[in-house]
Design a protein around this motif. Structure first.
Motif, PDB file in Angstrom:
ATOM      1  N   ALA A   1      37.735 115.185 -36.147  1.00 20.71           N
ATOM      2  CA  ALA A   1      37.998 114.263 -35.049  1.00 20.71           C
ATOM      3  C   ALA A   1      37.585 112.842 -35.413  1.00 20.71           C
ATOM      4  O   ALA A   1      38.019 111.890 -34.787  1.00 20.71           O
ATOM      5  CB  ALA A   1      37.268 114.713 -33.796  1.00 20.71           C
ATOM      6  N   ARG A   2      36.737 112.710 -36.421  1.00 21.94           N
ATOM      7  CA  ARG A   2      36.280 111.376 -36.782  1.00 21.94           C
ATOM      8  C   ARG A   2      37.332 110.578 -37.534  1.00 21.94           C
ATOM      9  O   ARG A   2      37.506 109.404 -37.306  1.00 21.94           O
ATOM     10  CB  ARG A   2      35.035 111.494 -37.667  1.00 21.94           C
ATOM     11  CG  ARG A   2      33.841 110.850 -37.022  1.00 21.94           C
ATOM     12  CD  ARG A   2      32.682 110.758 -37.946  1.00 21.94           C
ATOM     13  NE  ARG A   2      32.467 111.990 -38.668  1.00 21.94           N
ATOM     14  CZ  ARG A   2      31.772 112.077 -39.775  1.00 21.94           C
ATOM     15  NH1 ARG A   2      31.228 111.019 -40.295  1.00 21.94           N
ATOM     16  NH2 ARG A   2      31.602 113.230 -40.380  1.00 21.94           N
ATOM     17  N   ARG A   3      38.044 111.213 -38.456  1.00 23.64           N
ATOM     18  CA  ARG A   3      39.001 110.500 -39.293  1.00 23.64           C
ATOM     19  C   ARG A   3      40.296 111.296 -39.415  1.00 23.64           C
ATOM     20  O   ARG A   3      40.259 112.496 -39.614  1.00 23.64           O
ATOM     21  CB  ARG A   3      38.399 110.294 -40.668  1.00 23.64           C
ATOM     22  CG  ARG A   3      39.144 109.292 -41.485  1.00 23.64           C
ATOM     23  CD  ARG A   3      38.392 108.995 -42.734  1.00 23.64           C
ATOM     24  NE  ARG A   3      39.307 109.075 -43.850  1.00 23.64           N
ATOM     25  CZ  ARG A   3      38.998 108.810 -45.088  1.00 23.64           C
ATOM     26  NH1 ARG A   3      37.778 108.505 -45.383  1.00 23.64           N
ATOM     27  NH2 ARG A   3      39.877 108.880 -46.025  1.00 23.64           N
ATOM     28  N   ALA A   4      41.409 110.614 -39.272  1.00 26.70           N
ATOM     29  CA  ALA A   4      42.696 111.299 -39.355  1.00 26.70           C
ATOM     30  C   ALA A   4      42.982 111.663 -40.812  1.00 26.70           C
ATOM     31  O   ALA A   4      42.575 110.955 -41.723  1.00 26.70           O
ATOM     32  CB  ALA A   4      43.798 110.394 -38.817  1.00 26.70           C
ATOM     33  N   PRO A   5      43.683 112.748 -41.037  1.00 29.81           N
ATOM     34  CA  PRO A   5      44.043 113.117 -42.417  1.00 29.81           C
ATOM     35  C   PRO A   5      45.015 112.108 -43.024  1.00 29.81           C
ATOM     36  O   PRO A   5      45.717 111.383 -42.318  1.00 29.81           O
ATOM     37  CB  PRO A   5      44.697 114.485 -42.265  1.00 29.81           C
ATOM     38  CG  PRO A   5      45.030 114.622 -40.829  1.00 29.81           C
ATOM     39  CD  PRO A   5      44.095 113.744 -40.063  1.00 29.81           C
ATOM     40  N   ALA A   6      45.034 112.084 -44.341  1.00 33.71           N
ATOM     41  CA  ALA A   6      45.843 111.085 -45.058  1.00 33.71           C
ATOM     42  C   ALA A   6      47.325 111.233 -44.750  1.00 33.71           C
ATOM     43  O   ALA A   6      48.038 110.227 -44.613  1.00 33.71           O
ATOM     44  CB  ALA A   6      45.595 111.207 -46.552  1.00 33.71           C
ATOM     45  N   TRP A   7      47.821 112.459 -44.609  1.00 30.77           N
ATOM     46  CA  TRP A   7      49.256 112.639 -44.370  1.00 30.77           C
ATOM     47  C   TRP A   7      49.654 112.097 -43.013  1.00 30.77           C
ATOM     48  O   TRP A   7      50.766 111.613 -42.835  1.00 30.77           O
ATOM     49  CB  TRP A   7      49.649 114.111 -44.510  1.00 30.77           C
ATOM     50  CG  TRP A   7      48.982 115.025 -43.533  1.00 30.77           C
ATOM     51  CD1 TRP A   7      47.851 115.732 -43.731  1.00 30.77           C
ATOM     52  CD2 TRP A   7      49.412 115.321 -42.198  1.00 30.77           C
ATOM     53  NE1 TRP A   7      47.539 116.450 -42.599  1.00 30.77           N
ATOM     54  CE2 TRP A   7      48.472 116.221 -41.652  1.00 30.77           C
ATOM     55  CE3 TRP A   7      50.494 114.908 -41.415  1.00 30.77           C
ATOM     56  CZ2 TRP A   7      48.581 116.709 -40.348  1.00 30.77           C
ATOM     57  CZ3 TRP A   7      50.602 115.405 -40.114  1.00 30.77           C
ATOM     58  CH2 TRP A   7      49.651 116.291 -39.611  1.00 30.77           C
ATOM     59  N   LEU A   8      48.729 112.144 -42.047  1.00 36.23           N
ATOM     60  CA  LEU A   8      49.048 111.603 -40.732  1.00 36.23           C
ATOM     61  C   LEU A   8      49.137 110.087 -40.783  1.00 36.23           C
ATOM     62  O   LEU A   8      50.053 109.481 -40.215  1.00 36.23           O
ATOM     63  CB  LEU A   8      47.975 112.042 -39.726  1.00 36.23           C
ATOM     64  CG  LEU A   8      48.175 111.575 -38.287  1.00 36.23           C
ATOM     65  CD1 LEU A   8      49.462 112.158 -37.723  1.00 36.23           C
ATOM     66  CD2 LEU A   8      46.996 111.986 -37.439  1.00 36.23           C
ATOM     67  N   ILE A   9      48.230 109.458 -41.516  1.00 32.85           N
ATOM     68  CA  ILE A   9      48.257 108.000 -41.656  1.00 32.85           C
ATOM     69  C   ILE A   9      49.529 107.569 -42.394  1.00 32.85           C
ATOM     70  O   ILE A   9      50.213 106.619 -41.988  1.00 32.85           O
ATOM     71  CB  ILE A   9      46.996 107.524 -42.397  1.00 32.85           C
ATOM     72  CG1 ILE A   9      45.760 107.818 -41.545  1.00 32.85           C
ATOM     73  CG2 ILE A   9      47.076 106.041 -42.726  1.00 32.85           C
ATOM     74  CD1 ILE A   9      44.455 107.582 -42.258  1.00 32.85           C
ATOM     75  N   LEU A  10      49.870 108.279 -43.464  1.00 40.33           N
ATOM     76  CA  LEU A  10      51.092 107.956 -44.205  1.00 40.33           C
ATOM     77  C   LEU A  10      52.335 108.140 -43.333  1.00 40.33           C
ATOM     78  O   LEU A  10      53.287 107.368 -43.425  1.00 40.33           O
ATOM     79  CB  LEU A  10      51.196 108.826 -45.456  1.00 40.33           C
ATOM     80  CG  LEU A  10      50.200 108.493 -46.568  1.00 40.33           C
ATOM     81  CD1 LEU A  10      50.328 109.505 -47.703  1.00 40.33           C
ATOM     82  CD2 LEU A  10      50.429 107.092 -47.081  1.00 40.33           C
ATOM     83  N   GLY A  11      52.330 109.158 -42.494  1.00 42.90           N
ATOM     84  CA  GLY A  11      53.464 109.385 -41.602  1.00 42.90           C
ATOM     85  C   GLY A  11      53.639 108.264 -40.600  1.00 42.90           C
ATOM     86  O   GLY A  11      54.762 107.830 -40.328  1.00 42.90           O
ATOM     87  N   VAL A  12      52.527 107.784 -40.060  1.00 44.82           N
ATOM     88  CA  VAL A  12      52.594 106.681 -39.093  1.00 44.82           C
ATOM     89  C   VAL A  12      53.093 105.410 -39.772  1.00 44.82           C
ATOM     90  O   VAL A  12      53.944 104.693 -39.229  1.00 44.82           O
ATOM     91  CB  VAL A  12      51.213 106.459 -38.438  1.00 44.82           C
ATOM     92  CG1 VAL A  12      51.176 105.173 -37.639  1.00 44.82           C
ATOM     93  CG2 VAL A  12      50.850 107.642 -37.554  1.00 44.82           C
ATOM     94  N   VAL A  13      52.582 105.128 -40.976  1.00 44.92           N
ATOM     95  CA  VAL A  13      53.016 103.933 -41.708  1.00 44.92           C
ATOM     96  C   VAL A  13      54.496 104.039 -42.064  1.00 44.92           C
ATOM     97  O   VAL A  13      55.255 103.076 -41.910  1.00 44.92           O
ATOM     98  CB  VAL A  13      52.150 103.742 -42.967  1.00 44.92           C
ATOM     99  CG1 VAL A  13      52.726 102.667 -43.867  1.00 44.92           C
ATOM    100  CG2 VAL A  13      50.723 103.384 -42.570  1.00 44.92           C
ATOM    101  N   ALA A  14      54.931 105.212 -42.524  1.00 39.44           N
ATOM    102  CA  ALA A  14      56.335 105.388 -42.895  1.00 39.44           C
ATOM    103  C   ALA A  14      57.247 105.237 -41.678  1.00 39.44           C
ATOM    104  O   ALA A  14      58.305 104.602 -41.769  1.00 39.44           O
ATOM    105  CB  ALA A  14      56.534 106.756 -43.547  1.00 39.44           C
ATOM    106  N   SER A  15      56.850 105.795 -40.557  1.00 36.23           N
ATOM    107  CA  SER A  15      57.695 105.669 -39.370  1.00 36.23           C
ATOM    108  C   SER A  15      57.743 104.225 -38.872  1.00 36.23           C
ATOM    109  O   SER A  15      58.787 103.769 -38.411  1.00 36.23           O
ATOM    110  CB  SER A  15      57.214 106.609 -38.265  1.00 36.23           C
ATOM    111  OG  SER A  15      55.896 106.275 -37.882  1.00 36.23           O
ATOM    112  N   ALA A  16      56.645 103.490 -39.005  1.00 37.48           N
ATOM    113  CA  ALA A  16      56.654 102.077 -38.619  1.00 37.48           C
ATOM    114  C   ALA A  16      57.591 101.272 -39.517  1.00 37.48           C
ATOM    115  O   ALA A  16      58.324 100.395 -39.042  1.00 37.48           O
ATOM    116  CB  ALA A  16      55.238 101.505 -38.676  1.00 37.48           C
TER     117      ALA A  16
END
Length: 52
Positions: free
Chosen positions: A13-28
């Motif tokens: 809950a403290r830090r999002a996994p790397a694939w989630l961050i990459l997914g958000v950046v890619a969708s943006a």
């Protein structure tokens, strides 16, 4: 509850996994590129990009 658990807190809950961050950046990036292409298409169809 021990002191170690109170200090560290829940791990996931403290830090999002790397694939989630990459997914958000890619969708943006996809949204930005698509909106730019739509803007260019609208400008071109309105005659704003053609020779005057």
């Amino acid at each position: 509850m021990s002191e170690e658990q109170a200090e560290s807190g829940p791990g996931p809950a403290r830090r999002a996994p790397a694939w989630l961050i990459l997914g958000v950046v890619a969708s943006a990036l996809v949204v930005c590129c698509c909106s730019a292409l739509i803007g260019l298409a609208v400008s071109w169809s309105a005659g704003l990009l053609g020779p005057r």
